[in-house]
Design an enzyme around this catalytic site. Structure first.
Site, mmCIF file in Angstrom:
data_model
loop_
_atom_site.group_PDB
_atom_site.id
_atom_site.type_symbol
_atom_site.label_atom_id
_atom_site.label_comp_id
_atom_site.label_asym_id
_atom_site.label_seq_id
_atom_site.Cartn_x
_atom_site.Cartn_y
_atom_site.Cartn_z
ATOM 1 N N HIS A 159 17.906 -36.469 -9.973
ATOM 2 C CA HIS A 159 17.480 -36.999 -8.672
ATOM 3 C C HIS A 159 15.978 -36.837 -8.457
ATOM 4 O O HIS A 159 15.523 -36.828 -7.321
ATOM 5 C CB HIS A 159 18.274 -36.317 -7.551
ATOM 6 C CG HIS A 159 19.741 -36.594 -7.637
ATOM 7 N ND1 HIS A 159 20.290 -37.831 -7.386
ATOM 8 C CD2 HIS A 159 20.782 -35.807 -8.017
ATOM 9 C CE1 HIS A 159 21.596 -37.787 -7.575
ATOM 10 N NE2 HIS A 159 21.922 -36.561 -7.963
ATOM 11 N N GLU B 285 16.400 -17.036 -10.923
ATOM 12 C CA GLU B 285 15.939 -15.675 -11.192
ATOM 13 C C GLU B 285 15.111 -15.647 -12.485
ATOM 14 O O GLU B 285 14.056 -15.001 -12.544
ATOM 15 C CB GLU B 285 17.151 -14.732 -11.276
ATOM 16 C CG GLU B 285 16.851 -13.312 -11.710
ATOM 17 C CD GLU B 285 15.865 -12.571 -10.803
ATOM 18 O OE1 GLU B 285 15.552 -13.033 -9.713
ATOM 19 O OE2 GLU B 285 15.383 -11.510 -11.247
ATOM 20 N N LYS C 109 11.139 -14.552 -12.893
ATOM 21 C CA LYS C 109 10.626 -13.581 -13.881
ATOM 22 C C LYS C 109 9.492 -14.221 -14.679
ATOM 23 O O LYS C 109 8.446 -13.607 -14.889
ATOM 24 C CB LYS C 109 11.718 -13.131 -14.872
ATOM 25 C CG LYS C 109 12.844 -12.316 -14.315
ATOM 26 C CD LYS C 109 12.497 -10.895 -14.009
ATOM 27 C CE LYS C 109 12.215 -10.689 -12.549
ATOM 28 N NZ LYS C 109 13.281 -10.319 -11.689
ATOM 29 N N ARG D 19 3.444 0.314 -5.201
ATOM 30 C CA ARG D 19 3.310 -0.293 -3.876
ATOM 31 C C ARG D 19 2.018 -1.105 -3.755
ATOM 32 O O ARG D 19 1.794 -1.772 -2.741
ATOM 33 C CB ARG D 19 3.324 0.786 -2.800
ATOM 34 C CG ARG D 19 4.571 1.643 -2.808
ATOM 35 C CD ARG D 19 4.491 2.705 -1.748
ATOM 36 N NE ARG D 19 4.620 2.107 -0.433
ATOM 37 C CZ ARG D 19 5.768 1.942 0.205
ATOM 38 N NH1 ARG D 19 6.873 2.350 -0.335
ATOM 39 N NH2 ARG D 19 5.801 1.372 1.380
ATOM 40 N N CYS E 290 0.835 -1.184 0.000
ATOM 41 C CA CYS E 290 0.000 0.000 0.000
ATOM 42 C C CYS E 290 0.883 1.252 0.000
ATOM 43 O O CYS E 290 1.998 1.239 0.504
ATOM 44 C CB CYS E 290 -0.947 0.092 1.191
ATOM 45 S SG CYS E 290 -2.017 -1.333 1.362
ATOM 46 N N GLY F 278 0.230 -1.250 6.303
ATOM 47 C CA GLY F 278 0.744 -2.176 7.314
ATOM 48 C C GLY F 278 -0.311 -3.200 7.658
ATOM 49 O O GLY F 278 -1.283 -3.383 6.919
ATOM 50 N N TRP G 172 -2.917 -2.634 -1.645
ATOM 51 C CA TRP G 172 -2.584 -4.025 -1.975
ATOM 52 C C TRP G 172 -3.205 -4.812 -0.842
ATOM 53 O O TRP G 172 -2.743 -4.754 0.292
ATOM 54 C CB TRP G 172 -1.063 -4.216 -2.022
ATOM 55 C CG TRP G 172 -0.653 -5.590 -2.424
ATOM 56 C CD1 TRP G 172 -0.468 -6.045 -3.702
ATOM 57 C CD2 TRP G 172 -0.360 -6.690 -1.551
ATOM 58 N NE1 TRP G 172 -0.087 -7.361 -3.660
ATOM 59 C CE2 TRP G 172 -0.013 -7.785 -2.364
ATOM 60 C CE3 TRP G 172 -0.357 -6.861 -0.167
ATOM 61 C CZ2 TRP G 172 0.335 -9.028 -1.856
ATOM 62 C CZ3 TRP G 172 -0.022 -8.104 0.349
ATOM 63 C CH2 TRP G 172 0.324 -9.162 -0.489
HETATM 64 C C1 F6R Z 1 10.979 -9.936 -8.532
HETATM 65 C C2 F6R Z 1 10.957 -8.911 -7.526
HETATM 66 C C3 F6R Z 1 10.761 -9.311 -6.109
HETATM 67 C C4 F6R Z 1 11.695 -8.510 -5.194
HETATM 68 C C5 F6R Z 1 11.411 -8.825 -3.731
HETATM 69 C C6 F6R Z 1 12.362 -8.106 -2.815
HETATM 70 O O1 F6R Z 1 11.150 -9.409 -9.807
HETATM 71 O O2 F6R Z 1 11.075 -7.747 -7.817
HETATM 72 O O3 F6R Z 1 10.960 -10.664 -5.926
HETATM 73 O O4 F6R Z 1 13.011 -8.833 -5.524
HETATM 74 O O5 F6R Z 1 10.103 -8.457 -3.424
HETATM 75 O O6 F6R Z 1 12.262 -6.724 -2.960
HETATM 76 P P1 F6R Z 1 13.403 -5.745 -2.484
HETATM 77 O O7 F6R Z 1 14.603 -6.024 -3.322
HETATM 78 O O8 F6R Z 1 12.839 -4.385 -2.690
HETATM 79 O O9 F6R Z 1 13.666 -6.060 -1.044
#
Ligand code: F6R
Length: 573
Positions: free
Chosen positions: A476, A453, A457, A28, A2, A95, A68
Site C-alpha cells: 500500500h 523492535e 534496535k 541516565r 540526568c 528534570g 543529558w
Molecule cells: C530501546 C529502549 C527504549 C526504552 C524506552 C522506555 O532499546 O531501551 O526505547 O524502551 O525509553 O524505557 P522504559 O522501559 O524504561 O520505560
C-alpha cells in the site's frame, strides 16, 4: 534524564568517590558531568564521566551530576553544578523547569548574572542570600515542571534536597547518607532507602535526615525506611560490551523469571490477572521497546479472548476511554520514564486501577501501581533494551496463559539457546549489511511488533534507518521504495503463508531478502529460527535481531552501549 548523587559522610572522603557512585548512574545521561562540595569547589567536564579528571580533594559533603542535555548545548558552562552570583550556592538538577524563561528574565532584571543557557541555573540564583528552608515553599510554588534538586551551601554541613516529578531517593549507608536519582547509585553500599514523595523537601546531614512536606516546613514528616534487594549488575568480564553480555544473559534471566512468576510472584500474578479479568477494557501504556512488548501483549491477550490496546505513553493524553471498567497496565524497564509516569498520573486522576511490569524495583512506576510484576532481568547497563524486552514479552505471555492463551514455555529455553547459537551466521549477515543505509523488516501478527523492535534496535545502536512494518501494508505504498539490493528482513514463522507472498513481492522488485525463518523459506540466505509457537518465534527472532544489530554496530565501530543523543532512563517529557 540526568543522574544526581550527593554524599553527606561523617568522615572525609575524596570527591572522586562520589563521582564513582555517579558513574553507576551514567546510563541516565553521559554528555557531561560535574561535582561541587561545601568548600566552594566546583568542577565541570564535557564528555563521559572520567574519574581521572576529578582533582584529589577531600570533603564531607559533595553533590554530583551526569547530564543529558535538554536546555543549552553540551558545553562545560552548561554542565552542572550551577552556582549563584556569590558562588556560595551550588545545585544539581534532574528534570525540566518549564517556566524558567520568565524566572530568568525576572532575575536578570533584578541583577543576577547568568553564566549558562540551562533552565537549571535559575534555581541557584533563586536561593541566593536566602535561608534555604524558609525559601523552600516559595521555590516549589514559583518553579514549574519537574525537578529533583540537590543544593549545597558553602560552609554548611548538609545537603538540601527537593523533589517534584523527577525521582529521588536517600540511601542510609554506614558512612553517612547518600542522595541519588535511583538506588543503583548506592546499592553497593547499602540496601536501606527512603523514597521521596512528590513535593517533599529534606535536609540531609551525615548523621540524619529531616523530611518536610512542602505544604508545611515547620513540622517534619515521618518517613519509612525500605529495605530493598537488588541483583547487582556483574562486571563486563570477558565481554567487550554490555549489549552482548546482556543478550547472552537472556537464557538465565528468562528461566529465573519463569520460576519467580510461578513461585514467589504467584500471588502478584494472580492479583494482576484478576484485575484484567474484572476489567472491560485493558490499556497498556509504555514507550519505546516496552511499547513493542505491550503490542505483543495485546496480541497474546487477544488469543486468550481478551480485548486490549497499547497506547504510546507520550500520546496518552489524547486517549479518552478511561472509566471504572478500565485497567491500565504500565510497562517500563526503568520505572522512571517520564512519559509513562505522566500518563499514569492522568490515569490515576480518573480513578482507574494500574498494574505494572517493571524491571527496576521500587521505581516510581512500581510505587504508583495498585499491583505490579517484576520482570526480574537484573541490571541492564546498555542503553538498548535486550534481556529486559525479552522478559517483558515472557511476562506478557505468562499473564495471557493464565487467561487461556497457550504458550510453549517448556520449549522456551531451547528456542532461546538455539537463537544464540546462530551468532556466527548472524555475524556474516551483519558484515553484508554493514554499509546499508535503509533496512526494512516485515512481520505479521505477533511478528509485527517484533519487526518494529528490531528496527528500533537498528536505529539506536547501528545508526541504520530501519522500518518495521506490517507485511501486508507494504503493497500500500512502501513497496515503491524497494529497488535492486534493498535489504528486507522477513520474519517467517511456520504457519504464516502470507509472509511468503510478501517476501516474493519484494524479491520480484530486486530486494535482498533475509529471512528469519521457521518455515524453511530461503533459510540459506537467512537465519533459522527454532520455534514451536508464536511466542517462542517472537522471542527468538527478537534475539536474532538484537545480535544482528550488535554486529552491524561493531562493524561500524560505534559506541554500542552509549549511543549518541540517548540515555537509558528518559526522565523528561
Ligand atoms: C530501546 C529502549 C527504549 C526504552 C524506552 C522506555 O532499546 O531501551 O526505547 O524502551 O525509553 O524505557 P522504559 O522501559 O524504561 O520505560
Amino acid at each position: 534524564m540526568c543522574g544526581i548523587v550527593g554524599f553527606a559522610f561523617r568522615d572525609s572522603f575524596e570527591i572522586k568517590d562520589s563521582v564513582k557512585a555517579l558513574k553507576r548512574l551514567e546510563y541516565r545521561g553521559y554528555d557531561s558531568f560535574g561535582y561541587a562540595d561545601n568548600n566552594g569547589v566546583v568542577g565541570k567536564h564535557v564528555g563521559e564521566i572520567a574519574i581521572d579528571k576529578v582533582p584529589a580533594l577531600n570533603t564531607k559533603i559533595a553533590i554530583t551530576h551526569t547530564r543529558w542535555s535538554t536546555h543549552g548545548g553540551v558545553t562545560e558552562m552548561n554542565a552542572h553544578p550551577h552556582t549563584d552570583c556569590s558562588g556560595k550556592i551550588a545545585i544539581v538538577h534532574n528534570g525540566i523547569i518549564s517556566n524558567y524563561r520568565e524566572i530568568r528574565e525576572e532575575m536578570e532584571k533584578a541583577g543576577h548574572a547568568f553564566k549558562s543557557q540551562t533552565d537549571s541555573e535559575a534555581i541557584a540564583h533563586f536561593f541566593e542570600n536566602k535561608n534555604i528552608k524558609d525559601a523552600a515553599p516559595e521555590f516549589f510554588s514559583k518553579f514549574q515542571g519537574e525537578f529533583a534538586v540537590l543544593l549545597v551551601k558553602k560552609a554548611e554541613e548538609k545537603i538540601y534536597a527537593f523533589k517534584r516529578g523527577s525521582p529521588l531517593v536517600l540511601g542510609i549507608a554506614p558512612e553517612g547518607n547518600i542522595l541519588a536519582s535511583d538506588i543503583y547509585a548506592f546499592s553497593d553500599r547499602t540496601n536501606r532507602a527512603v523514597f521521596f514523595n512528590e513535593d517533599e523537601f529534606a535536609e540531609i546531614t551525615s548523621e540524619g535526615f529531616t523530611f518536610y512536606s512542602i505544604t508545611d516546613t515547620t513540622i517534619p514528616i515521618e518517613k519509612e525506611i525500605t529495605v530493598f534487594s537488588w541483583k547487582e549488575g556483574e562486571e563486563l568480564g570477558e565481554y567487550p560490551h554490555y549489549m552482548i553480555k546482556e543478550i547472552k544473559e537472556i537464557p538465565r534471566a528468562a528461566s529465573r523469571l519463569l520460576l519467580s512468576l510461578g513461585g514467589e510472584q504467584k500471588p502478584a500474578v494472580e492479583k494482576v490477572v484478576r484485575m484484567l479479568k474484572d476489567a472491560k477494557r485493558v490499556i497498556f501504556v509504555a514507550s519505546g521497546s516496552s511499547y513493542h512488548a505491550a503490542l505483543i501483549g495485546v496480541q497474546f491477550l487477544a488469543r486468550a479472548g481478551m480485548e486490549a490496546r497499547a497506547v504510546v505513553a507520550s500520546e496518552f493524553r489524547s486517549f479518552m476511554l478511561l472509566d471504572e471498567n478500565t485497567v491500565a497496565v504500565a510497562v517500563s524497564q526503568s520505572g522512571e520514564t517520564m512519559d509513562v509516569i505522566e500518563a499514569m498520573r492522568g490515569i490515576k486522576a480518573k480513578g482507574v486501577k494500574i498494574a505494572s511490569l517493571v524491571n527496576v524495583p521500587y521505581s516510581t512506576v512500581q510505587r504508583m501501581s495498585n499491583a505490579h510484576l517484576n520482570i526480574g532481568a537484573g541490571q541492564e547497563v546498555c542503553v538498548a533494551a535486550t534481556k529486559t524486552f525479552i522478559n517483558q514479552v515472557i511476562t506478557m505471555a505468562y499473564m495471557a496463559s493464565m487467561l487461556g492463551y497457550r504458550a510453549d514455555f517448556a520449549s522456551l529455553n531451547d528456542c532461546i539457546t538455539k537463537a544464540l547459537l546462530q551468532e556466527e551466521r548472524i555475524k556474516e549477515i551483519a558484515a553484508e549489511l554493514k554499509d546499508e543505509r535503509d533496512i526494512y523488516i516485515l512481520g505479521r501478527g505477533v511478528c509485527y511488533p517484533v519487526a518494529r523492535e528490531i528496527a528500533l534496535k537498528l536505529k539506536e545502536i547501528a545508526y541504520v534507518h530501519a522500518e518495521g512494518m506490517m507485511a501486508g501494508e507494504l503493497k500500500h505504498g512502501t513497496l515503491a521504495l524497494i529497488e535492486k539490493g534493498t535489504p528486507v528482513i522477513c520474519l517467517m514463522p511456520k504457519n504464516d503463508k502470507d509472509i511468503v507472498s510478501s517476501a516474493e513481492e519484494v524479491k520480484a522488485r530486486g530486494a535482498k531478502v533475509i529471512s528469519f525463518t521457521s518455515n524453511g523459506y530461503d533459510s540459506e540466505e537467512g537465519v533459522k529460527i527454532n520455534a514451536t509457537d508464536a511466542a517462542t518465534f517472537a522471542i527468538a527472532s527478537a534475539i536474532v535481531g538484537q545480535i544482528l544489530t550488535y554486529y552491524i554496530a561493531m562493524g561500524k565501530g560505534l559506541p554500542i552501549d552509549k549511543p549518541r543523543n540517548l540515555a537509558k532512563s528518559v526522565t523528561v517529557k
